[in-house]
Scaffold this active site. Structure first.
Site, PDB file in Angstrom:
ATOM      1  CE  LYS A   1      -4.194  -1.932   0.532  1.00 29.31           C
ATOM      2  NZ  LYS A   1      -5.215  -1.878  -0.535  1.00 29.31           N
TER       3      LYS A   1
ATOM      4  CB  SER B   1      -0.081  -8.117  -1.160  1.00 29.04           C
ATOM      5  OG  SER B   1      -0.925  -8.961  -0.387  1.00 29.04           O
TER       6      SER B   1
ATOM      7  CD  GLU C   1     -10.365   3.634   1.672  1.00 30.57           C
ATOM      8  OE1 GLU C   1     -10.318   4.854   1.434  1.00 30.57           O
ATOM      9  OE2 GLU C   1      -9.660   2.791   1.080  1.00 30.57           O
TER      10      GLU C   1
END
Lengths: 275, 403
Positions: free
Chosen positions: B96, B385, B118
């Site tokens: 991210k 990830s 969010e």
């Protein structure tokens, strides 16, 4: 559009008398559909000019907490789109002020554009407000609405620049829904000064009636719009009264009476001639 | 169906990926989205912007992340060789950060000082808090109450870095409700605030922009595969919730017809509505959170509740580009259950000494199924990830163990 729609004729009658329209909002199915039928009749008797009927949606990003809570209450009671249509159909809508469906595009798309519009038309809705369908995305939908003699009312926000406003004025029919403050709906204390400027500039761009919503809740605010707007839309204030019904703080007769009184005050304020 | 092949030249100017995408948002947001599109296009072509981002990715994030040959796991399964793209080794422990740094730079470019985000698993919230701390931006993170319970460590970390974590108590109290609240905040604050969406979802230009910022993963993988074994992978596997890491991984391979692409959704505890979060496998075309894609909804268009063991995958929608890849047949989407993901979580820990995020464990589980069916000459790359530290409490609880 060539023919005059029910919504357009309501506004032109009021305009000719120097009056504004009062348009309250209710959630279909909060707390149940028989209450919805009752409140529509109550509002009609109170002399309102149009009624916006909200279709409960699970993810209403355009709405504030009061309306989301109302939608949640309705959905907890399993209110379906087809039940809303059949309730409205039984009301003999030609005797009532024009009803405008306020509905998320998510619901319309899933039901099917043509199916949704056929059923809305058959139920007696005079037009639609689709808050998450901006003009840019409405090109395919617009002719489908117009071909059924209904209006697609578009929204203008304080963040809308003039070039966008021009396109929206061109596309919208019935009236223009002017959001008075950026942000979601809710009861606010004051009408912003910026709104006056925006209304003035819109009047130079279009002949469409301008109805102001989001944050209007008191008869005094109606006075402050006189001569500047063609109508006021009240959303959270009435929905809030239903909160008390669901929480058991008040019974149905009391809440309907309160709503009737409020709607009469607001209608009276809206129907005073410009001085 | 006569569907043309998928191309990388999407979206168009209207934000369309094939038929999907676009902007289904209130008018209040439209101008901000137009401005964001314009600003992003300028930034994308601005060498100074790109140089600053590359420097951050190298020296702050620690890129390139390794492409690691998981030999013990591969040998044990006895089929294709499994390689792991180690996004878990990035600063903050997940992919991210690649997106949030890019968007934080964009926030500064637009002269805004406040960021909202969010978060589901807390990884995007954490990555946003990190980027905001790095640039001195105010940061508010919306997070479902249920997710706050599941992800205490990430919540603590976000607050440590100066972010305000606002609990969301509406609806299912998870990612989808956090997005609703963040959108509402944005409508009232759009002139001063940038909303850093954490996935390839939402209105144009968000799906494109987030994909681009994450598409640092795919090109690195290509280069590393060629360096290590002289050719492109035979198959690339990544988990899909909203679809961010998979978009960053798949996008650079879209026009390599010989590379199979497999997206893995959360199969939860079954195929009934409410028991899974497999939007592409079991959902319908529909509109949610500002874009037209696949969505899990009932016959009226009401969004369905979803379930997954993973807080990062339990989202009832998916990015519009994934819908496009599904329609064109370019990516195959599969579903992995909670139990399969949990098993993969333990398997990778034991065979390789790597504790994967429970989200990434879904992709590992798919690789564990696929590898034995393929010859040794083939290679599978799995996008790992994120790392699993954040999940150990929840996994221990599910396995009935004490920590």
């Amino acid at each position: 559009m060539t023919q005059t729609t029910r919504i357009a004729s309501v506004f032109s009658d009021l305009r000719s008398r120097g009056h504004m329209a009062f348009m309250p909002f209710i959630t279909a199915g909060d707390p149940d559909l028989s209450a919805t039928a009752d409140v529509v009749r109550t509002l009609a008797e109170a002399g309102v000019d149009l009624i916006a009927v909200g279709f409960p949606y699970s993810d209403p990003i355009a709405d504030g907490p009061v309306i989301q809570a109302s939608y949640t209450r309705a959905l907890e009671h399993k209110v379906h789109v087809r039940d809303i249509f059949s309730t409205i159909k039984q009301l003999e809508t030609e005797q009532l002020p024009p009803l405008v469906a306020m509905v998320s595009y998510a619901i319309i798309f899933r039901t099917g554009l043509d199916t949704f519009l056929d059923e809305a038309h058959a139920a007696g809705f005079a037009g639609l407000i689709v808050p998450d369908l901006p003009g840019d995305e409405a090109e395919d939908f617009l002719p489908l609405v117009h071909s059924r003699g209904m209006d697609l009312v578009e929204l203008i926000s304080p963040t809308t620049p003039p070039a966008r406003a021009e396109r929206i004025c061109r596309q919208s029919s019935g009236f223009l829904y002017c959001i008075s403050v950026a942000g979601t709906t809710g009861v606010r204390a004051e009408l912003p000064a910026q709104l006056r400027t925006q209304l003035e500039s819109l009047h130079t761009q279009t002949d469409l009636p301008l109805a102001v919503g989001f944050g209007v809740s008191r008869p005094e605010q109606v006075d402050s719009l006189r001569g500047r707007a063609d109508g006021v839309i009240v959303r959270s204030a009435i929905v809030k009264m239903f909160e008390r019904l669901s929480s058991g703080a008040a019974n149905r007769a009391t809440v309907l009476k309160e709503i009737g009184t409020f709607a009469r005050e607001m209608s009276t304020a809206a129907h005073q001639s410009a001085g | 169906m006569n569907q043309p092949a998928a191309t990388a030249a999407v979206p168009d100017l209207q934000g369309r990926f094939g038929e999907f995408g676009r902007r289904y948002v209130p008018e209040t947001l439209m101008h901000a989205l137009e401005q964001l599109t314009e600003e992003y296009e300028k930034a994308r072509r601005d060498e100074a912007f790109q140089a600053e981002l590359s420097d951050l990715l190298r020296n702050y994030v620690g890129r390139p992340s390794p492409l690691y040959y998981a030999k013990r796991l591969s040998d044990q399964l006895g089929g294709a060789r499994i390689y792991l793209k180690r996004e878990d080794l990035n600063h903050t422990g997940a992919h991210k950060i690649n997106n949030t740094l890019g968007q934080a730079l964009l926030t500064l470019r637009m002269g805004k000082r406040r960021v909202i985000a969010e978060t589901g698993a807390g990884q995007h919230g954490g990555a946003s808090a990190t980027a905001c701390a790095r640039f001195g931006l105010e940061c508010v993170v919306y997070m479902g109450e249920e997710d706050i319970r599941r992800q205490k460590l990430n919540v603590f970390n976000m607050r440590l870095m100066g972010a305000e974590v606002r609990p969301v108590t509406s609806g299912s109290r998870t990612l989808r409700d956090a997005i609703n609240e963040a959108m509402r905040d944005w409508m009232a604050s759009v002139e001063t605030t940038h909303y850093i969406i954490g996935s390839v979802v939402g209105p144009h230009p968000v799906p494109m922009m987030v994909r681009d910022f994450l598409a640092v993963i795919g090109p690195e993988t290509r280069r590393q595969a060629v360096e290590q074994y002289g050719r492109l992978p035979d198959e690339v596997i990544a988990c899909v919730g909203g679809g961010s890491n998979s978009a960053g991984m798949f996008y650079p391979f879209v026009e390599d017809a010989d590379v199979r692409l497999t997206g893995v959704e959360a199969g939860g505890r079954g195929t009934s509505p409410g028991d899974h979060a497999s939007t592409l496998c079991y959902g319908n075309k529909g509109v949610l959170h500002g874009s037209y894609s696949y969505v899990l909804q009932d016959e009226d268009g009401q969004t369905l509740d979803v379930h997954s063991i993973s807080a990062g995958l339990d989202y009832p929608g998916v990015g519009p580009e994934h819908a496009y890849w599904k329609e064109t047949g370019r990516v195959t989407y599969k579903s992995i259950t909670d139990d399969e993901a949990l098993q993969a979580f333990e398997t990778l820990a034991r065979t390789e000494g790597i504790i994967p995020a429970i989200e990434s464990s879904h992709a590992i589980a798919q690789a564990i199924k696929t590898a034995p069916t393929l010859p040794k000459e083939q290679s599978l790359v799995v996008c790992l990830s994120g790392r699993g530290d954040k999940d150990v409490n929840e996994v221990a609880r599910l396995l009935g163990r004490e920590i």
